[in-house]
Design a protein around this motif. Structure first.
Motif, mmCIF file in Angstrom:
data_model
loop_
_atom_site.group_PDB
_atom_site.id
_atom_site.type_symbol
_atom_site.label_atom_id
_atom_site.label_comp_id
_atom_site.label_asym_id
_atom_site.label_seq_id
_atom_site.Cartn_x
_atom_site.Cartn_y
_atom_site.Cartn_z
ATOM 1 N N ALA A 477 0.816 -1.217 0.000
ATOM 2 C CA ALA A 477 0.000 0.000 0.000
ATOM 3 C C ALA A 477 0.845 1.260 0.000
ATOM 4 O O ALA A 477 0.337 2.358 0.244
ATOM 5 C CB ALA A 477 -0.929 -0.013 1.210
ATOM 6 N N ILE A 478 2.140 1.153 -0.241
ATOM 7 C CA ILE A 478 3.055 2.296 -0.203
ATOM 8 C C ILE A 478 3.675 2.451 -1.580
ATOM 9 O O ILE A 478 4.141 1.477 -2.177
ATOM 10 C CB ILE A 478 4.141 2.099 0.865
ATOM 11 N N GLY A 479 3.678 3.669 -2.107
ATOM 12 C CA GLY A 479 4.216 3.917 -3.428
ATOM 13 C C GLY A 479 5.611 4.495 -3.403
ATOM 14 O O GLY A 479 6.003 5.163 -2.443
ATOM 15 N N THR A 480 6.366 4.229 -4.449
ATOM 16 C CA THR A 480 7.705 4.797 -4.602
ATOM 17 C C THR A 480 8.060 4.767 -6.085
ATOM 18 O O THR A 480 7.280 4.321 -6.916
ATOM 19 C CB THR A 480 8.743 4.021 -3.778
ATOM 20 N N ILE A 565 11.454 11.540 -6.601
ATOM 21 C CA ILE A 565 10.275 11.351 -5.740
ATOM 22 C C ILE A 565 9.464 12.632 -5.656
ATOM 23 O O ILE A 565 8.220 12.625 -5.730
ATOM 24 C CB ILE A 565 10.733 10.881 -4.335
ATOM 25 N N ARG A 566 10.134 13.764 -5.531
ATOM 26 C CA ARG A 566 9.429 15.041 -5.386
ATOM 27 C C ARG A 566 8.674 15.397 -6.683
ATOM 28 O O ARG A 566 7.568 15.949 -6.643
ATOM 29 C CB ARG A 566 10.438 16.125 -5.012
ATOM 30 N N LEU A 567 9.259 15.083 -7.854
ATOM 31 C CA LEU A 567 8.600 15.387 -9.122
ATOM 32 C C LEU A 567 7.318 14.574 -9.301
ATOM 33 O O LEU A 567 6.347 15.050 -9.878
ATOM 34 C CB LEU A 567 9.549 15.113 -10.292
ATOM 35 N N VAL A 568 7.296 13.316 -8.802
ATOM 36 C CA VAL A 568 6.131 12.459 -8.992
ATOM 37 C C VAL A 568 5.086 12.678 -7.915
ATOM 38 O O VAL A 568 3.895 12.828 -8.199
ATOM 39 C CB VAL A 568 6.564 10.977 -9.041
ATOM 40 N N PHE A 569 5.529 12.721 -6.644
ATOM 41 C CA PHE A 569 4.572 12.766 -5.535
ATOM 42 C C PHE A 569 4.419 14.152 -4.924
ATOM 43 O O PHE A 569 3.433 14.413 -4.226
ATOM 44 C CB PHE A 569 4.991 11.784 -4.432
ATOM 45 N N GLY A 570 5.396 15.054 -5.149
ATOM 46 C CA GLY A 570 5.324 16.389 -4.586
ATOM 47 C C GLY A 570 5.700 16.420 -3.114
ATOM 48 O O GLY A 570 5.997 15.388 -2.501
ATOM 49 N N PRO A 571 5.677 17.656 -2.493
ATOM 50 C CA PRO A 571 5.972 17.757 -1.061
ATOM 51 C C PRO A 571 4.860 17.062 -0.259
ATOM 52 O O PRO A 571 3.729 16.963 -0.731
ATOM 53 C CB PRO A 571 5.975 19.271 -0.814
ATOM 54 N N PRO A 572 5.137 16.588 0.958
ATOM 55 C CA PRO A 572 6.420 16.682 1.698
ATOM 56 C C PRO A 572 7.299 15.469 1.489
ATOM 57 O O PRO A 572 8.158 15.194 2.323
ATOM 58 C CB PRO A 572 5.949 16.747 3.149
ATOM 59 N N TYR A 573 7.033 14.671 0.427
ATOM 60 C CA TYR A 573 7.741 13.411 0.252
ATOM 61 C C TYR A 573 9.149 13.673 -0.293
ATOM 62 O O TYR A 573 9.386 14.650 -0.984
ATOM 63 C CB TYR A 573 6.960 12.511 -0.710
ATOM 64 N N LEU A 590 13.424 8.485 4.396
ATOM 65 C CA LEU A 590 12.722 8.606 3.123
ATOM 66 C C LEU A 590 11.219 8.581 3.395
ATOM 67 O O LEU A 590 10.692 7.594 3.924
ATOM 68 C CB LEU A 590 13.110 7.453 2.191
ATOM 69 N N LYS A 591 10.514 9.707 3.052
ATOM 70 C CA LYS A 591 9.064 9.794 3.227
ATOM 71 C C LYS A 591 8.382 9.378 1.927
ATOM 72 O O LYS A 591 8.681 9.907 0.860
ATOM 73 C CB LYS A 591 8.660 11.217 3.598
ATOM 74 N N LEU A 592 7.436 8.406 2.057
ATOM 75 C CA LEU A 592 6.729 7.884 0.899
ATOM 76 C C LEU A 592 5.217 7.945 1.137
ATOM 77 O O LEU A 592 4.754 7.816 2.273
ATOM 78 C CB LEU A 592 7.156 6.430 0.625
ATOM 79 N N PRO A 593 4.392 8.091 0.048
ATOM 80 C CA PRO A 593 2.941 8.210 0.214
ATOM 81 C C PRO A 593 2.257 6.851 0.250
ATOM 82 O O PRO A 593 2.798 5.847 -0.212
ATOM 83 C CB PRO A 593 2.536 8.986 -1.035
ATOM 84 N N TYR A 594 1.053 6.833 0.820
ATOM 85 C CA TYR A 594 0.186 5.661 0.727
ATOM 86 C C TYR A 594 -0.557 5.718 -0.610
ATOM 87 O O TYR A 594 -0.955 6.787 -1.067
ATOM 88 C CB TYR A 594 -0.813 5.642 1.880
#
Length: 605
Positions: A477-480, A565-573, A590-594
């Motif tokens: 459930a975590i994207g990268t 990561i920032r280009l795909v998911f944006g801040p704060p990741y 490393l901060k990653l989104p759900y």
């Protein structure tokens, strides 16, 4: 032999009938003479040790005899039978005993350091005037009381063992004194002797690099040619070997030096007199004789070989020369000068004439076909080059996968789990790396890829410990972004360990679930990042817009991962360096989104 050359036949004859007999006889002579000389030397040393042991027994026996006048002396009897004495009477009695008995014994023998008389009435007389240093008499009196309390366990005459009085090692002996009134042992005569006389007796055994020492029945060293070892104790295992027989000799290897240990037991003192004699010292003359004999044999062999070799050379010189010319022809060298040997009138001259005629005809034929062979060779090279290019064009990713699969299959058949594991991991990495680097994947797939990478690194670095602390159920459930973890871990290997010549020992990958994002921490224990560099990175990571990192550093791995990561998911990741120390390594967060609900499109994003 019929098919061998003349030189070879002569060599075999010399080897079998000259060299081999001389070598066998020399070996037998050396072994026999060595054993004989060693046995003679051991027996000689055993006799010397027995004689030295008898001197030691005689010395102790004389010392024992010198204590007999103390047993029935009236002043001694008065001292041990008196229950109480006034200070004056004690002083007079002690002075008389020291004057009439102690002084006679002390100054009659140079080996006595001091004498003590102690009675069960708690009175003592001590005379240590021979010792020229200041002594702690309280320690001596206490020792005397301790020895008196063990009187029941002692024989009439006893060798107690080695002690220290001041800075001088002494040997303590005792004589029990019985009362003529009660017929009980009421007193104890204690004599402390120095080791000078024992040393003088034992020095008769010291020759060259040999060592001599004396052990008591407890294994304590009473005397040693190395004074630093006085008082030390041998192990029970060695003592059991020494106590095996009354006297013996055996060969041992001490500190990579072969030595003979020769020892003799004393029935008077229960001592063991031991001599360590290097084996080379015993057979040194034999070694010199052996060397001279070998040199003489070598000279004889060289002279014989020279004579026989010269005779052989006179016979085979022409044939050997012809053989060399034929080898040149075999190798394709047809350019040679005509030798004067062909002018000989014998059979060898005729052979050389025919040979040179044959070479001349071969040279003519070779020149005719040389050009055609060169052309044919060029055609073959072009054909091989085309074949090689065709083979190279077939090498593609599928070929690599199939090759690794074959390696894996063979490793499984050969039961080599390490090669199988590395081949499987490498194949997994190839498949994963060929994907789009900008592709969004689940953290589960990225972790699976990084496990394959770390399995290969663990095979490379045996002491590497990989610490995974992640809840596997949450990874789907975590994207990268594809290939984000490998650059971070490679950065830890390169900048944390290898650039500082440190062996990789630890890589930690820990995951922590937060309310709005997932935190993945990568930690090493190498040489940490300096504080200025860490602050530059974190300042760049905190910018919400993607701007070039200041300083234009050569290492762009961290910045590349953060930017993707920032280009795909944006801040704060993205990335953040939480901690770095030169002693504890570096910790990267490393901060990653759900991505719950987005699994269907995750591979096409």
């Amino acid at each position: 032999m019929k098919t061998s050359s003349i030189n070879k036949k002569l060599f075999i004859i010399i080897l079998v009938f000259v060299c081999l007999p001389i070598s066998i006889l020399g070996l037998i002579w050396y072994e026999t003479s060595t054993k004989t000389i060693e046995q003679e030397a051991i027996q000689s040393n055993q006799k010397l040790i027995q004689q030295t042991n008898e001197y030691l027994d005689l010395y102790i026996s004389n010392l024992e005899n010198s204590t007999y006048p103390f047993v029935n002396n009236p002043q001694i009897q008065h001292f041990i039978n008196s229950k109480s004495l006034s200070d004056y009477d004690y002083f007079i009695l002690a002075e008389n005993i020291e004057k009439d008995l102690f002084s006679q014994m002390i100054y009659g023998r140079q080996d006595i350091a001091g004498i003590s008389l102690v009675g069960k009435n708690n009175m003592q007389i001590n005379d240590y005037t021979r010792v020229k240093e200041l002594l702690n008499m309280e320690e001596i009196r206490k020792r005397n009381i301790d020895l008196l309390q063990t009187t029941d366990k002692l024989d009439n005459f006893n060798i107690i063992g080695l002690h220290q009085i001041g800075s001088m090692p002494i040997l303590t002996i005792t004589r029990k004194i019985h009362s003529n009134i009660s017929y009980l042992y009421e007193g104890l005569l204690i004599i402390d002797i120095n080791l000078n006389q024992i040393s003088n007796i034992s020095k008769n055994l010291l020759t060259g690099k040999s060592k001599v020492y004396i052990l008591d029945y407890k294994g304590q060293i009473i005397y040693h040619s190395d004074k630093k070892l006085l008082g030390s104790t041998f192990s029970r295992e060695i003592m059991n070997k020494y106590l095996n027989k009354t006297s013996n000799a055996f060969l041992t290897n001490l500190n990579k030096v072969k030595k003979y240990i020769i020892y003799e037991h004393s029935h008077v003192t229960d001592w063991i007199l031991v001599a360590e004699i290097p084996r080379d010292q015993i057979i040194s003359n034999l070694i010199q004789l052996r060397t001279e004999t070998i040199l003489l044999g070598i000279i004889i062999l060289i002279v014989a070989m020279a004579v026989i070799g010269g005779f052989s050379l006179s016979i085979t010189k022409s044939l050997s020369y012809l053989q060399r010319l034929m080898r040149k022809v075999e190798s394709g060298d047809l350019n040679m000068e005509i030798s004067s040997i062909q002018d000989r009138k014998d059979e060898i001259g005729g052979v050389f004439k025919s040979f040179f005629k044959m070479v001349s005809e071969l040279r003519r034929l070779y020149e005719e076909i040389q050009i055609s062979k060169l052309r044919e060779h060029e055609l073959e090279l072009k054909q091989k080059e085309s074949t090689l290019q065709a083979m190279q064009s077939q090498i593609n990713p599928h070929f690599l996968y199939n090759t690794l699969e074959i390696i894996n299959s063979h490793a499984i058949v050969e039961n080599n789990q390490l090669i199988s594991k590395i081949a499987t991991s490498l194949a997994h990495m190839f498949r994963y790396n060929l994907g789009n680097a900008k592709q969004v994947v689940t953290l589960e797939k990225e972790i699976s890829h990084i496990r394959s990478y770390l399995e290969i690194q663990c095979a490379r670095f045996r002491h590497l410990y990989v610490d995974f602390q992640i809840d596997e159920k949450e990874l789907a459930a975590i994207g990268t972004i594809r290939l984000t973890l490998q650059p971070l871990i490679e950065n830890a290997f390169l900048h944390g360990y290898q650039n500082h010549k440190m062996k990789p020992t630890y890589i930690g990958i820990h995951g922590e679930k937060q309310s709005s994002y997932f935190v993945l921490r990568i930690q090493d224990k190498g040489k940490g990042m300096d504080p200025a560099t860490m602050e530059d990175y974190n300042r760049a990571f905190e910018n919400k817009e993607i701007i070039p990192m200041p300083g234009q550093r050569k290492s762009i791995g961290l910045w590349n991962v953060h930017q993707r990561i920032r280009l795909v998911f944006g801040p704060p990741y993205g990335l953040l360096i939480k901690h770095s120390s030169t002693e504890t390594g570096t910790l990267i967060e490393l901060k990653l989104p759900y991505i719950e609900g987005e699994e269907q499109c995750i591979e096409s994003c």
